[in-house]
Design an enzyme around this catalytic site. Structure first.
Site, PDB file in Angstrom:
ATOM      1  N   LEU A   1       0.836  -1.212   0.000  1.00 49.90           N
ATOM      2  CA  LEU A   1       0.000   0.000   0.000  1.00 49.90           C
ATOM      3  C   LEU A   1       0.867   1.257   0.000  1.00 49.90           C
ATOM      4  O   LEU A   1       0.451   2.310  -0.481  1.00 49.90           O
ATOM      5  CB  LEU A   1      -0.882   0.036   1.254  1.00 49.90           C
ATOM      6  CG  LEU A   1      -1.984  -1.010   1.365  1.00 49.90           C
ATOM      7  CD1 LEU A   1      -2.572  -0.994   2.766  1.00 49.90           C
ATOM      8  CD2 LEU A   1      -3.066  -0.753   0.330  1.00 49.90           C
TER       9      LEU A   1
ATOM     10  N   ASP B   1       4.301  15.150  12.814  1.00 58.00           N
ATOM     11  CA  ASP B   1       4.561  14.882  11.397  1.00 58.00           C
ATOM     12  C   ASP B   1       3.274  14.958  10.573  1.00 58.00           C
ATOM     13  O   ASP B   1       2.994  14.102   9.742  1.00 58.00           O
ATOM     14  CB  ASP B   1       5.256  13.520  11.241  1.00 58.00           C
ATOM     15  CG  ASP B   1       6.058  13.408   9.942  1.00 58.00           C
ATOM     16  OD1 ASP B   1       6.295  14.459   9.302  1.00 58.00           O
ATOM     17  OD2 ASP B   1       6.443  12.296   9.572  1.00 58.00           O
TER      18      ASP B   1
HETATM   19  P1  ADP Z   1       5.985   5.868   7.550  1.00 56.00           P
HETATM   20  O1  ADP Z   1       6.070   6.020   9.025  1.00 56.00           O
HETATM   21  O2  ADP Z   1       7.061   4.975   7.053  1.00 56.00           O
HETATM   22  O3  ADP Z   1       5.863   7.169   6.809  1.00 56.00           O
HETATM   23  P2  ADP Z   1       3.117   5.501   7.168  1.00 56.00           P
HETATM   24  O4  ADP Z   1       2.386   4.960   8.338  1.00 56.00           O
HETATM   25  O5  ADP Z   1       2.991   6.971   6.910  1.00 56.00           O
HETATM   26  O6  ADP Z   1       4.640   5.054   7.258  1.00 56.00           O
HETATM   27  O7  ADP Z   1       2.668   4.713   5.859  1.00 56.00           O
HETATM   28  C1  ADP Z   1       3.311   4.939   4.605  1.00 56.00           C
HETATM   29  C2  ADP Z   1       2.280   4.969   3.484  1.00 56.00           C
HETATM   30  O8  ADP Z   1       1.595   3.696   3.402  1.00 56.00           O
HETATM   31  C3  ADP Z   1       1.171   6.010   3.654  1.00 56.00           C
HETATM   32  O9  ADP Z   1       1.547   7.272   3.141  1.00 56.00           O
HETATM   33  C4  ADP Z   1       0.019   5.384   2.863  1.00 56.00           C
HETATM   34  O10 ADP Z   1       0.173   5.650   1.480  1.00 56.00           O
HETATM   35  C5  ADP Z   1       0.216   3.871   3.094  1.00 56.00           C
HETATM   36  N1  ADP Z   1      -0.597   3.418   4.238  1.00 56.00           N
HETATM   37  C6  ADP Z   1      -0.196   3.426   5.529  1.00 56.00           C
HETATM   38  N2  ADP Z   1      -1.156   2.961   6.348  1.00 56.00           N
HETATM   39  C7  ADP Z   1      -2.215   2.652   5.565  1.00 56.00           C
HETATM   40  C8  ADP Z   1      -3.545   2.145   5.827  1.00 56.00           C
HETATM   41  N3  ADP Z   1      -3.929   1.886   7.063  1.00 56.00           N
HETATM   42  N4  ADP Z   1      -4.379   1.960   4.780  1.00 56.00           N
HETATM   43  C9  ADP Z   1      -3.970   2.265   3.526  1.00 56.00           C
HETATM   44  N5  ADP Z   1      -2.742   2.763   3.214  1.00 56.00           N
HETATM   45  C10 ADP Z   1      -1.866   2.949   4.205  1.00 56.00           C
HETATM   46 MG    MG Z   2       6.472   7.483  10.388  1.00 56.49          MG
END
Ligand code: ADP
Ligand code: MG
Ligand code: MG
Length: 267
Positions: free
Chosen positions: A13, A131
């Site tokens: 995702l 963030d």
């Molecule tokens: P990081 O801490 O590495 O930035 P994130 O939690 O922001 O990780 O997740 C990275 C990306 O993965 C998000 O920008 C989104 O595109 C996708 N993503 C994360 N969590 C979900 C979710 N629960 N459902 C759908 N997409 C998700």
């Molecule tokens: Mg993060």
């Protein structure tokens, strides 16, 4: 409980700093998102524990729910609510650019505001996300926003006055007093939220620093011009058709965004 086939390339995702996020199907057929963090990064473990500790007690419709977690030898897993429309940035300048209408953008802005208000006001100590940015706002099937990615979140410093902490966050979204002087408070999130609002209505990304693309300064400057003399409607996302009736709401939203980025300690 989670089978390894859930973690195949076609289920990705998104990718982040410390690992990948996969779409996974549980035994009871429910769909979840699983954030897999490689433990080789010492900091990753710290962020993982932080994320778990902070969000397991948080329940609000505009904050992404943590459903479970596990700590394996080689990796850490966070099981999260699955958000079928992915992150907000995809709809602003990503592959689905220009597909959000006025009403959806309006609801997204107020949904984020409700989520932030809960984080900042509903617990005995404030939670500061640190963030807030468009890639950390996820959209549900009906485009309701949920704030995600609590890896950098902190409790508000005990001492309510200005406590210095090492900078963390994303440049371009960060309040000047925090980026330059390490002064941390919930205003840091409010500032980032103001920048996100401007991204939502302009369709432009604040972290692009190339001369042909806008930066945070560009967004702020154009928002001020629009607010002061209404002559810069070209700053608004050209895929957005705003009628005269909506123009007034738009000006109110820009005023809110500008207020968010006017934290008194910024100067
Ligand atoms: P990081 O801490 O590495 O930035 P994130 O939690 O922001 O990780 O997740 C990275 C990306 O993965 C998000 O920008 C989104 O595109 C996708 N993503 C994360 N969590 C979900 C979710 N629960 N459902 C759908 N997409 C998700
Ligand atoms: Mg993060
Ligand atoms: Mg993220």
């Amino acid at each position: 409980q989670l089978a390894t086939e859930n973690f195949s390339k076609e289920n990705i995702l998104g990718k982040g700093g410390f690992g990948e996020v996969f779409k996974a199907i549980l035994d009871d057929k429910s769909i979840v998102a699983v954030k897999k963090i490689e433990v080789e990064y010492a900091k990753a473990k710290e962020e993982f524990e932080n994320e778990v500790k902070l969000i397991c007690n948080v329940h609000h419709r505009n904050l992404l729910r943590l459903l479970g977690w596990s700590s394996e030898e080689s990796h850490l897993l966070l099981v999260l609510e699955y958000m079928p429309n992915g992150s907000l940035d995809r709809f602003l300048w990503g592959p689905r650019r220009g597909t959000l209408n006025w009403k959806q953008r309006y609801d997204i802005i107020f949904g984020i505001a409700r989520g932030l208000a809960h984080l900042h006001n509903e617990f005995h100590v404030k939670i500061i996300h640190r963030d807030i940015k468009s890639s950390n706002i996820l959209l549900d099937h009906d485009f309701q926003p949920k704030i995600a990615d609590f890896g950098l979140a902190r409790f508000h410093p005990e001492d309510k006055s200005h406590v210095s902490t090492k900078f963390a966050g994303t440049l371009g979204y960060t309040a000047p007093e925090y980026a330059l002087r390490g002064i941390l408070s919930d205003k840091v999130d409010t500032f980032s939220f103001g920048i996100v609002i401007l991204e939502i209505i302009s369709g432009r990304r604040c972290t692009d620093m190339n001369s042909d693309k806008p930066s945070m300064d560009y967004l702020l400057e154009h928002a001020w011009k629009l607010y002061e003399n209404k002559k810069h409607f070209d700053f608004i996302d050209e895929t957005l058709d705003v009628n005269q009736n909506q123009e007034q709401h738009l000006m109110q939203i820009i005023e809110i965004a500008l207020l968010c980025t006017q934290s008194p300690v910024s100067k």
